[in-house]
Design a protein around this motif. Structure first.
Motif, PDB file in Angstrom:
ATOM      1  N   UNK A 269      13.648   7.531  -2.869  1.00  0.00           N
ATOM      2  CA  UNK A 269      13.435   6.652  -3.671  1.00  0.00           C
ATOM      3  C   UNK A 269      12.244   6.677  -4.642  1.00  0.00           C
ATOM      4  N   UNK A 270      12.219   6.426  -5.776  1.00  0.00           N
ATOM      5  CA  UNK A 270      11.081   6.397  -6.543  1.00  0.00           C
ATOM      6  C   UNK A 270      10.450   5.034  -6.528  1.00  0.00           C
ATOM      7  N   UNK A 271       9.106   5.128  -6.709  1.00  0.00           N
ATOM      8  CA  UNK A 271       8.070   4.021  -6.317  1.00  0.00           C
ATOM      9  C   UNK A 271       8.640   2.639  -7.032  1.00  0.00           C
ATOM     10  N   UNK A 272       8.970   2.594  -8.294  1.00  0.00           N
ATOM     11  CA  UNK A 272       9.440   1.540  -9.042  1.00  0.00           C
ATOM     12  C   UNK A 272      10.730   1.188  -8.453  1.00  0.00           C
TER      13      UNK A 272
ATOM     14  N   UNK B 101      13.498  11.521  -5.236  1.00  0.00           N
ATOM     15  CA  UNK B 101      15.063  11.445  -5.146  1.00  0.00           C
ATOM     16  C   UNK B 101      15.702  12.710  -4.968  1.00  0.00           C
ATOM     17  N   UNK B 102      14.992  13.810  -5.286  1.00  0.00           N
ATOM     18  CA  UNK B 102      15.470  15.292  -4.930  1.00  0.00           C
ATOM     19  C   UNK B 102      16.116  15.594  -3.368  1.00  0.00           C
TER      20      UNK B 102
ATOM     21  N   UNK C 232       0.739  -1.231  -0.058  1.00  0.00           N
ATOM     22  CA  UNK C 232      -0.047   0.089  -0.062  1.00  0.00           C
ATOM     23  C   UNK C 232       0.911   1.254   0.071  1.00  0.00           C
ATOM     24  N   UNK C 233       0.911   2.079  -0.920  1.00  0.00           N
ATOM     25  CA  UNK C 233       1.612   3.266  -1.113  1.00  0.00           C
ATOM     26  C   UNK C 233       0.758   4.499  -1.459  1.00  0.00           C
ATOM     27  N   UNK C 234       1.130   5.509  -0.600  1.00  0.00           N
ATOM     28  CA  UNK C 234       0.303   6.741  -0.452  1.00  0.00           C
ATOM     29  C   UNK C 234       1.583   7.914  -0.581  1.00  0.00           C
ATOM     30  N   UNK C 235       0.877   9.045  -0.706  1.00  0.00           N
ATOM     31  CA  UNK C 235       1.871  10.341  -0.819  1.00  0.00           C
ATOM     32  C   UNK C 235       2.607  10.537   0.406  1.00  0.00           C
ATOM     33  N   UNK C 236       2.396  10.023   1.607  1.00  0.00           N
ATOM     34  CA  UNK C 236       3.037  10.444   2.811  1.00  0.00           C
ATOM     35  C   UNK C 236       4.011   8.991   3.163  1.00  0.00           C
TER      36      UNK C 236
ATOM     37  N   UNK D 113       9.159  14.936   8.880  1.00  0.00           N
ATOM     38  CA  UNK D 113       8.742  15.476   7.703  1.00  0.00           C
ATOM     39  C   UNK D 113       8.568  14.710   6.319  1.00  0.00           C
ATOM     40  N   UNK D 114       7.691  14.784   5.670  1.00  0.00           N
ATOM     41  CA  UNK D 114       7.298  14.158   4.640  1.00  0.00           C
ATOM     42  C   UNK D 114       8.069  14.349   3.237  1.00  0.00           C
ATOM     43  N   UNK D 115       8.646  13.705   2.453  1.00  0.00           N
ATOM     44  CA  UNK D 115       9.264  13.979   1.316  1.00  0.00           C
ATOM     45  C   UNK D 115       8.110  14.516   0.151  1.00  0.00           C
ATOM     46  N   UNK D 116       8.520  15.233  -0.599  1.00  0.00           N
ATOM     47  CA  UNK D 116       7.371  15.751  -1.721  1.00  0.00           C
ATOM     48  C   UNK D 116       7.391  14.527  -2.484  1.00  0.00           C
TER      49      UNK D 116
END
Length: 394
Positions: A272-275, A267-268, A246-250, A259-262
């Motif tokens: 890490x990217x979802x893939x 990666x900035x 399960x993957x959501x924006x936070x 602190x949540x990443x944008x």
């Protein structure tokens, strides 16, 4: 390992029946009007080729007295699915327990296993041939934190998350054993949060190690289920079947600061990217993967589904057996603790009013974004094959 799903693009109906932070029981199948509108809800899905759905039994509603089960709502769902030729992946427990139980109760595991066994017996009497796919307990990692660390639900504890997790996993494993006695071909789909916890910028060695340890905790449930840790709970590698994440924006954040990443380009900030996260969990367990929950609230829903499609296409191009993407919730839902506001995270918004048939309001930009992704997947032959019982590709 055969893919049992009817469609690659899936829909999840919010089905929690938990006690919320104030001790009030919520029942989202009814709050959203889904049970009353189930036939029309399934018809809506057909326009997007979604023939696999996640639904919940709502343990607290089925077993209101010990070992006595009222399957009326479940039977209604089974019949509606058969009528619409929709496949249900069943959550046996989606955060809610009967009023007389908590995960720390000495009879919790026995009661849950009996409930699970009774469900399979009932289901097999109605559907003797279809592949049965179940999630015994949704998001053990999350609910053991919510109920065991921050007192946000039953058993309303602080600093007791590990004990809650162990008891939930004891019940989870015993339920699988009991269900497989009735149906040896039963398929299990775990649904755990997929997260990435990073040390804060300029963290020292101690803090970096603490962040890495916290990140590793997300795998405890799967390791216990597979018998890699806590073998006394009875896990077995055969119980690790389909890995739902399960993957959501936070879901990516800095340790300690929280602190949540944008989410557009994590990666900035060192994320890490979802893939990459999907590839990592596949490499760790060598099991097929499903993105079992994902959505975004409010106006950026269309951007989110475009990102999800792009990341999942990269996952498939890398040869990872990604078997599906589930928009959850497909029909909007309210907040757990206050029942307002609604989250505006579904493909359809909802104007459910008690006593009235709800209207489902298609979020047009999200629908366009979803169709673009579905067409891209078709044109590039990215979707994994679906079960022959599902007849056609989605």
């Amino acid at each position: 390992m055969n893919n049992p799903f009817f469609s690659f693009w899936m829909a999840g109906f919010e089905c929690t029946d938990k006690l919320n932070a104030f001790g009030n029981r919520v029942d989202f199948i009814k709050e959203t009007g889904h049970l009353d509108a189930i036939d029309s809800d399934y018809q809506l899905l057909d326009t997007f080729g979604m023939r696999t759905v996640r639904e919940g039994l709502r343990w607290s509603q089925v077993e209101q007295s010990p070992y006595e089960y009222n399957w009326a709502d479940t039977i209604q769902m089974v019949k509606a699915a058969a009528k619409a030729q929709v496949q249900i992946v069943w959550d046996l427990c989606h955060f809610g327990y009967p009023d007389d139980l908590t995960p720390l109760h000495p009879m919790f595991a026995a009661r849950f296993a009996a409930f699970a066994r009774a469900f399979v017996i009932m289901y097999r009497e109605m559907e003797p041939n279809l592949t049965l796919i179940v999630t015994p307990i949704n998001e053990v990692g999350f609910i053991s934190w919510l109920g065991g660390e921050v007192a946000g639900t039953s058993p309303y504890c602080h600093n007791n998350g590990w004990a809650v997790k162990c008891q939930l996993m004891k019940a989870y494993i015993e339920a699988i054993r009991q269900m497989k006695v009735i149906d040896p071909y039963l398929r299990i789909m775990t649904t755990e949060p997929l997260v990435n916890i990073l040390p804060a910028p300029f963290a020292d060695e101690l803090e970096t190690a603490a962040a890495q340890s916290a990140n590793e905790h997300q795998f405890q449930v799967l390791d216990i289920l597979a018998g890699k840790s806590c073998p006394e709970l009875g896990g077995d590698p055969s119980f690790l079947d389909i890995i739902g994440v399960n993957y959501y924006f936070p879901n990516q954040w800095f340790h300690i600061t929280n602190e949540r990443l944008q989410w557009r380009q994590p990666e900035q900030q060192g994320g890490r990217r979802l893939n990459e996260l999907l590839k990592n969990i596949y490499q760790r367990y060598q099991r097929p993967v499903v993105l079992s929950e994902t959505s975004y609230p409010a106006d950026e829903r269309d951007e989110w589904i475009a990102m999800i499609g792009n990341e999942c296409s990269e996952t498939l191009k890398a040869g990872i057996p990604l078997w599906g993407i589930c928009w959850y919730p497909i029909i909007d839902r309210p907040d757990w603790d206050h029942l307002t506001p609604w989250h505006n995270s579904g493909l359809w918004d909802n104007d459910a009013v008690p006593g009235q048939k709800p209207n489902r309001i298609l979020h047009q930009s999200s629908a366009i974004a979803l169709r673009i992704q579905q067409e891209f997947f078709r044109e590039n032959h990215l979707q994994q094959s679906v079960n022959a019982e599902g007849s056609a590709h989605s």
